[in-house]
Design a protein around this motif. Structure first.
Motif, PDB file in Angstrom:
ATOM      1  N   ALA A   1       0.827  -1.203   0.000  1.00 40.13           N
ATOM      2  CA  ALA A   1       0.000   0.000   0.000  1.00 40.13           C
ATOM      3  C   ALA A   1       0.863   1.254   0.000  1.00 40.13           C
ATOM      4  N   CYS A   2       1.961   1.215   0.738  1.00 43.59           N
ATOM      5  CA  CYS A   2       2.873   2.366   0.758  1.00 43.59           C
ATOM      6  C   CYS A   2       3.515   2.590  -0.602  1.00 43.59           C
ATOM      7  N   LYS A   3       3.894   1.476  -1.269  1.00 47.47           N
ATOM      8  CA  LYS A   3       4.535   1.598  -2.573  1.00 47.47           C
ATOM      9  C   LYS A   3       3.560   2.105  -3.633  1.00 47.47           C
ATOM     10  N   ALA A   4       2.259   1.744  -3.466  1.00 43.02           N
ATOM     11  CA  ALA A   4       1.270   2.176  -4.446  1.00 43.02           C
ATOM     12  C   ALA A   4       0.819   3.616  -4.221  1.00 43.02           C
ATOM     13  N   SER A   5       1.125   4.196  -3.032  1.00 42.98           N
ATOM     14  CA  SER A   5       0.673   5.551  -2.701  1.00 42.98           C
ATOM     15  C   SER A   5       1.698   6.590  -3.108  1.00 42.98           C
ATOM     16  N   GLU A   6       1.226   7.767  -3.350  1.00 42.25           N
ATOM     17  CA  GLU A   6       2.122   8.883  -3.622  1.00 42.25           C
ATOM     18  C   GLU A   6       2.782   9.327  -2.322  1.00 42.25           C
ATOM     19  N   GLU A   7       3.840  10.079  -2.439  1.00 41.37           N
ATOM     20  CA  GLU A   7       4.550  10.539  -1.258  1.00 41.37           C
ATOM     21  C   GLU A   7       3.615  11.391  -0.411  1.00 41.37           C
ATOM     22  N   GLY A   8       3.561  11.064   0.885  1.00 35.68           N
ATOM     23  CA  GLY A   8       2.682  11.770   1.802  1.00 35.68           C
ATOM     24  C   GLY A   8       1.275  11.223   1.825  1.00 35.68           C
ATOM     25  N   GLY A   9       1.006  10.157   1.063  1.00 39.69           N
ATOM     26  CA  GLY A   9      -0.329   9.577   1.026  1.00 39.69           C
ATOM     27  C   GLY A   9      -0.675   8.848   2.312  1.00 39.69           C
ATOM     28  N   VAL A  10      -1.957   8.617   2.513  1.00 37.22           N
ATOM     29  CA  VAL A  10      -2.443   7.969   3.724  1.00 37.22           C
ATOM     30  C   VAL A  10      -2.709   6.479   3.444  1.00 37.22           C
ATOM     31  N   VAL A  11      -2.256   5.634   4.372  1.00 36.48           N
ATOM     32  CA  VAL A  11      -2.535   4.190   4.332  1.00 36.48           C
ATOM     33  C   VAL A  11      -3.310   3.848   5.599  1.00 36.48           C
ATOM     34  N   GLU A  12      -4.502   3.264   5.426  1.00 37.87           N
ATOM     35  CA  GLU A  12      -5.367   2.953   6.566  1.00 37.87           C
ATOM     36  C   GLU A  12      -5.300   1.457   6.877  1.00 37.87           C
ATOM     37  N   LEU A  13      -5.055   1.140   8.160  1.00 38.79           N
ATOM     38  CA  LEU A  13      -5.024  -0.234   8.657  1.00 38.79           C
ATOM     39  C   LEU A  13      -6.099  -0.364   9.722  1.00 38.79           C
TER      40      LEU A  13
END
Length: 471
Positions: A370-382
């Protein structure tokens, strides 16, 4: 011999035996009925002759106290000349069974004469001169004399009729067999058609045409067999497709694995050769060494994940109770130093049964992807939530690039990457989701992926309640 001809041959044999036996019994029944009728008629005529002879003997002149032999001859001749006896022969014998009168053509055989009882009639069927006769014998008492009267009636016509009956019935039987055989051949062809269709379908499948199906033309047992065969063919075709897909996946796996090895090895060999072949300044030396280290770590990570996949495919796991809070805290600590993405965790407390390290590896891979698919500074929800059925839902959501719909089924294959350049730039090898699938399989669970291009991806899985106690 083909089944068609076996059925036809057996049917012809059965019909031939049935027709032959029934014909024999029928003709013989008619013959015996006619013969018994003639025998009864001959015995009745013998009684009439006895009465006629005794009556004629009473008319002999009274001067004779005993019936003379000449009188016996005269009475016999008179009886023979009567219209009623025009087709019969007779023979009269005295007390010593000496023949007193005999019609022309009467056989000389005296065996029946010697067997005539004193108070009963007797008869026999004899063959003489190519003809058949009913030979009867009876005792006659006339004027104190005990004489013996024999009659001979020609019944050759009855035997001829029997012979003709057998001949006609043989011809009729032969004609019926020919017609029945033709009809039975048509019936056999119709009955065995499903078998021929199944044979053709089997031959087609043996030649490699797995899509060929037998045509069902009946609703009987053969029709059910055809239906079962087609179902089996569908299953086999599906299995063959799965095998082909598996072979293709393995070929793709080997090709991707070789490619993934080639890229870091090329970099490692190139920069190592650069370091050993010339003297570099400190900055270039550091960059070269850093490339070697980075690519080496990528190879190490890839080898460990491959090893994990192999292990999970061969072994079972020992499920132990664990607090879900422990897992979420571990993940928060692991990604707390990630400045590129913002991990937000929200969960409900509970206890699940799982293998701790393997489940952590699943969530680490999902969050990392999820981090790799997100842009820099993007939010990942767990997040984590209790289920009504007692299970526990884990969910990882990002708002990154997303996955195209036609590639959703492929993302769990080893070495498959939606964006290869993006994944390699972040030391990805496409093994994370494949490892997650195998680990969750051991936990009786599976990945559920929802994604839209440009909007992000949500990946979730449920640890089943039957192996969990939620508080």
């Amino acid at each position: 011999m083909k089944l068609l001809y076996k059925i036809l041959l057996c049917t012809i044999i059965i019909m031939a035996v049935a027709f032959g036996l029934s014909g024999y019994l029928f003709v013989n029944f008619v013959f015996e009925t006619a013969l018994n009728r003639e025998i009864a008629q001959a015995l009745d005529d013998s009684n009439i002759l006895q009465f006629a002879f005794e009556t004629a003997a009473l008319n002999v002149p009274t001067q004779y106290n005993v019936l003379q032999d000449i009188a016996v001859e005269q009475i016999g001749a008179k009886l023979e000349r009567s219209a009623r006896l025009s087709e019969r022969c007779l023979r009269l014998s005295g007390e010593e069974r000496k023949i007193l009168y005999v019609s022309d053509g009467f056989p000389e055989d005296t065996s029946l004469l010697m067997q005539i009882p004193e108070d009963a009639r007797t008869w026999q069927i004899i063959q003489y001169g190519g003809h058949y006769y009913i030979h009867t014998g009876i005792r006659v008492n006339a004027l104190n004399r005990n004489l013996y009267l024999e009659t001979l009636e020609d019944i050759t016509e009855i035997f001829k009729e029997r012979t003709m009956g057998f001949s006609v019935y043989r011809r009729v039987t032969l004609a019926m067999l020919l017609c029945s055989s033709a009809v039975m051949l048509i019936i056999c062809i119709w009955l065995t058609k499903p078998i021929r269709l199944l044979t053709r379908a089997t031959r087609k499948m043996a030649e490699g045409d797995y899509s060929y199906r037998a045509r069902q033309i009946s609703g009987d047992e053969l029709g059910q067999l055809t239906m079962d065969f087609n179902h089996m063919a569908n299953v086999l075709e599906g299995t063959f497709d799965e095998l082909r897909e598996e072979i293709r996946a393995r070929e793709d796996f080997i090709a991707a694995f070789a490619h993934e090895l080639k890229t870091p090895l090329t970099s490692i060999i190139g920069y190592a050769d650069l370091l050993r072949s010339r003297k570099l300044d400190e900055e270039k030396h550091f960059l070269s060494s850093n490339y070697i280290y980075t690519e080496g770590k990528r190879l190490e990570s890839m080898s460990f994940r491959l090893l994990d996949i192999i292990v999970t495919k061969r072994e079972t796991v020992d499920l132990q109770p664990m607090e879900v809070e422990t897992i979420f805290r571990y993940l928060e600590d692991m990604f707390s130093g990630n400045m590129e993405q913002n991990l937000k965790a929200a969960y409900e407390s509970g206890v699940i049964y799982a293998e701790v390290n393997l489940l952590k590896s699943v969530l680490l891979n999902l969050v990392d992807n999820a981090c790799k698919a997100s842009e820099e500074g993007g939010v990942v929800e767990l997040s984590g939530h209790k289920q009504e059925n007692g299970g526990y839902l884990f969910q990882v959501k990002d708002y990154g690039v997303g996955i195209p719909e036609d590639e959703l089924k492929k993302v769990t294959e080893a070495f498959y990457m939606v964006d290869k350049s993006r994944s390699r730039s972040r030391n990805g090898a496409g093994l994370g989701l494949a490892l997650c699938v195998e680990i969750l399989r051991l936990h009786n669970s599976e990945l559920m992926i929802e994604s839209k291009v440009g909007e992000g991806t949500c990946i979730s899985f449920v640890i089943p309640g039957r192996k969990a106690e939620i508080r």
